[in-house]
Design a protein around this motif. Structure first.
Motif, PDB file in Angstrom:
ATOM      1  N   LYS A 193      -5.802   8.306  20.851  1.00  0.00           N
ATOM      2  CA  LYS A 193      -5.252   7.324  20.298  1.00  0.00           C
ATOM      3  C   LYS A 193      -4.209   6.682  21.488  1.00  0.00           C
ATOM      4  CE  LYS A 193      -7.215   7.834  16.224  1.00  0.00           C
ATOM      5  NZ  LYS A 193      -8.167   7.096  15.993  1.00  0.00           N
ATOM      6  N   THR A 194      -4.172   5.143  21.393  1.00  0.00           N
ATOM      7  CA  THR A 194      -3.325   4.784  22.258  1.00  0.00           C
ATOM      8  C   THR A 194      -2.145   4.108  21.328  1.00  0.00           C
ATOM      9  OG1 THR A 194      -5.052   4.086  24.149  1.00  0.00           O
ATOM     10  CG2 THR A 194      -2.971   2.692  24.063  1.00  0.00           C
ATOM     11  N   LYS A 202      -2.089   8.774  23.962  1.00  0.00           N
ATOM     12  CA  LYS A 202      -1.636   8.073  25.259  1.00  0.00           C
ATOM     13  C   LYS A 202      -0.744   7.140  24.941  1.00  0.00           C
ATOM     14  CE  LYS A 202      -3.814   5.184  29.074  1.00  0.00           C
ATOM     15  NZ  LYS A 202      -5.217   4.698  29.612  1.00  0.00           N
ATOM     16  N   HIS A 206       2.017   4.065  25.949  1.00  0.00           N
ATOM     17  CA  HIS A 206       2.524   3.067  26.992  1.00  0.00           C
ATOM     18  C   HIS A 206       3.844   2.503  26.478  1.00  0.00           C
ATOM     19  CE1 HIS A 206      -1.054   2.586  29.271  1.00  0.00           C
ATOM     20  NE2 HIS A 206      -1.761   2.468  28.245  1.00  0.00           N
ATOM     21  N   GLN A 215       2.616   7.557  32.372  1.00  0.00           N
ATOM     22  CA  GLN A 215       2.333   6.114  32.379  1.00  0.00           C
ATOM     23  C   GLN A 215       3.187   5.169  33.001  1.00  0.00           C
ATOM     24  OE1 GLN A 215      -0.950   5.524  31.715  1.00  0.00           O
ATOM     25  NE2 GLN A 215      -1.426   7.483  30.695  1.00  0.00           N
ATOM     26  N   SER A 272      -5.024  -3.133  23.830  1.00  0.00           N
ATOM     27  CA  SER A 272      -5.433  -1.353  23.893  1.00  0.00           C
ATOM     28  C   SER A 272      -4.953  -0.592  22.913  1.00  0.00           C
ATOM     29  CB  SER A 272      -4.789  -0.974  25.389  1.00  0.00           C
ATOM     30  OG  SER A 272      -3.425  -0.933  25.359  1.00  0.00           O
ATOM     31  N   ALA A 273      -3.867  -1.300  22.169  1.00  0.00           N
ATOM     32  CA  ALA A 273      -3.205  -0.388  20.993  1.00  0.00           C
ATOM     33  C   ALA A 273      -3.817  -0.185  20.075  1.00  0.00           C
ATOM     34  CB  ALA A 273      -2.051  -1.173  20.695  1.00  0.00           C
TER      35      ALA A 273
END
Length: 406
Positions: free
Chosen positions: A5-6, A33, A35, A57, A80-81
């Motif tokens: 999962k982002t 992941k 950010h 990151q 990307s989320a």
């Protein structure tokens, strides 16, 4: 649950920003992941290097610091989320979100994001209770923003009250629960099951132009019907007076009075797996109904009322395989009254809410509820959209259904 999962972790400028380091680390350890996007104020409390070391990151803070000419950072991040998590969320970022202001990297990404946004507020208790902040929170909740309610206790400013950001462990649990609820494998949790839901307020006629009723918009019942259908159930919606039209593509039985609702529910009771009674049913009806309009005469009028059938209690006495769920809308002591109602009416679950609390009033698109079973509290939900409350109630219900063949 978080592997692959982002998550975009937005950190804003409050003392609770120091907790974001632990939160970031725990999310990464769970396989996500992460950010990190920091506001300028957040960097006064914690450094980019700290979050970069923990997330592995690049950390983002400047909208115009484009390092890759082939892409636009705030759009790529938004796309990307799988989830955007703002922790801590100050009154400032909450206001920006509510009113569409985009003047830095984080607020710009939030406008571009199409994934679910989860917010963990953190601020002084008086700031949190300010009408402007509460109004902004309600605006966001109506849009489907999810909240992790702040805790109560000693705040950094020296005040004691509500406003402390939840602990990282609790936030991670909320994130895991979100992905569990929204995992594609869960969309069929009620496949093959028959779910009956009641909604709206019943109408007890005094004469052709007057009636007794209860406050109920039907929105909570409609949200439950939508959620049950999304989870694969065959849904029957028994609807009394409502403010809106019921969801499309759902079998709707329209009724007026408590007796009519009882008859409609009884007709489908034996064959259903789950019955959720979200309707506000009148406890009393006029003993006599006039066939023509009653004309005004004298300074007073006496109206004799008699009890209506208690649908929930009657079904509780008759249930065998069915899962029976009730609602308790109270104006104080919601937990006590809900637990008493659950036992008296032999329910499997009860959903309690205090309708005197902002965000949980009749007709709102949001709700604040607690779910109880005979053993006690199952789950306490913060201010959420009624659709999200419905999904959570049905997820709890689905977990309690007997396994096939047992």
């Amino acid at each position: 649950m978080l592997k692959g999962k982002t998550i975009l972790l937005g950190i804003t400028g409050g003392i609770a920003a120091y907790k974001a380091a632990s939160l970031c680390s725990k999310l990464v350890q769970k396989g996500a992941k992460v950010h990190v996007i920091m506001t300028a104020s957040a960097k006064q409390f914690i450094t980019e290097l700290t979050l970069q070391s923990l997330s592995k990151q690049r950390v983002f803070s400047d909208t115009f610091q484009e390092r890759d000419p082939s892409s636009i950072s705030h759009i790529d991040l938004a796309d990307s989320a799988d989830l955007v998590l703002i922790a801590p969320a100050t009154a400032n970022i909450i206001a920006k979100m509510a009113h569409g202001i985009a003047d830095d990297m984080l607020s710009t990404v939030l406008l571009a994001a199409t994934s679910t946004v989860m917010v963990a507020p953190a601020m002084n208790v008086n700031m949190y209770q300010h009408p402007a902040v509460q109004n902004n929170l309600n605006i966001l909740a109506e849009r489907g923003i999810q909240f992790i309610e702040p805790g109560e206790g000693l705040l950094a400013c020296g005040y004691v009250g509500k406003g402390r950001m939840e602990e990282p462990e609790t936030i991670v649990s909320c994130v895991e629960a979100f992905f569990e609820r929204n995992d594609k494998a869960n969309t069929g949790k009620l496949a093959g099951k028959k779910v009956v839901i009641t909604a709206g307020g019943t109408v007890e006629r005094i004469d052709p132009v007057r009636y007794i009723s209860n406050d109920s918009s039907g929105k909570m019942g409609f949200a439950l019907a939508r959620a049950a259908k999304e989870m694969g159930a065959e849904v029957t919606l028994v609807a009394a007076r409502t403010d809106e039209q019921p969801p499309r593509d759902i079998n709707v039985i329209r009724v007026q009075s408590a007796d009519e609702m009882y008859g409609a529910v009884s007709a489908v009771w034996e064959d259903c797996d789950i019955l959720i009674k979200a309707a506000a049913v009148s406890d009393y009806r006029p003993k006599e109904r006039a066939d023509t309009k009653i004309k005004k005469s004298g300074s007073t009028m006496t109206l004799e009322l008699v009890k209506t059938v208690d649908i929930l209690e009657t079904l509780g006495q008759r249930k065998n395989h069915q899962l029976l769920i009730g609602f308790a809308a109270e104006t104080g002591n919601a937990e006590m009254y809900a637990k008493d109602k659950l036992v008296r009416k032999n329910l499997d679950l009860i959903v309690a809410n205090d309708v005197s609390v902002p965000g949980a009033v009749f007709g709102a698109d949001t709700n604040i509820v607690s779910i109880y079973d005979p053993k006690g509290l199952v789950e306490e939900l913060p201010l959420l959209s009624k659709d999200e409350v419905a999904r959570r109630v049905l997820s709890v219900a689905a977990e309690r259904l007997p396994e096939e063949g047992l």
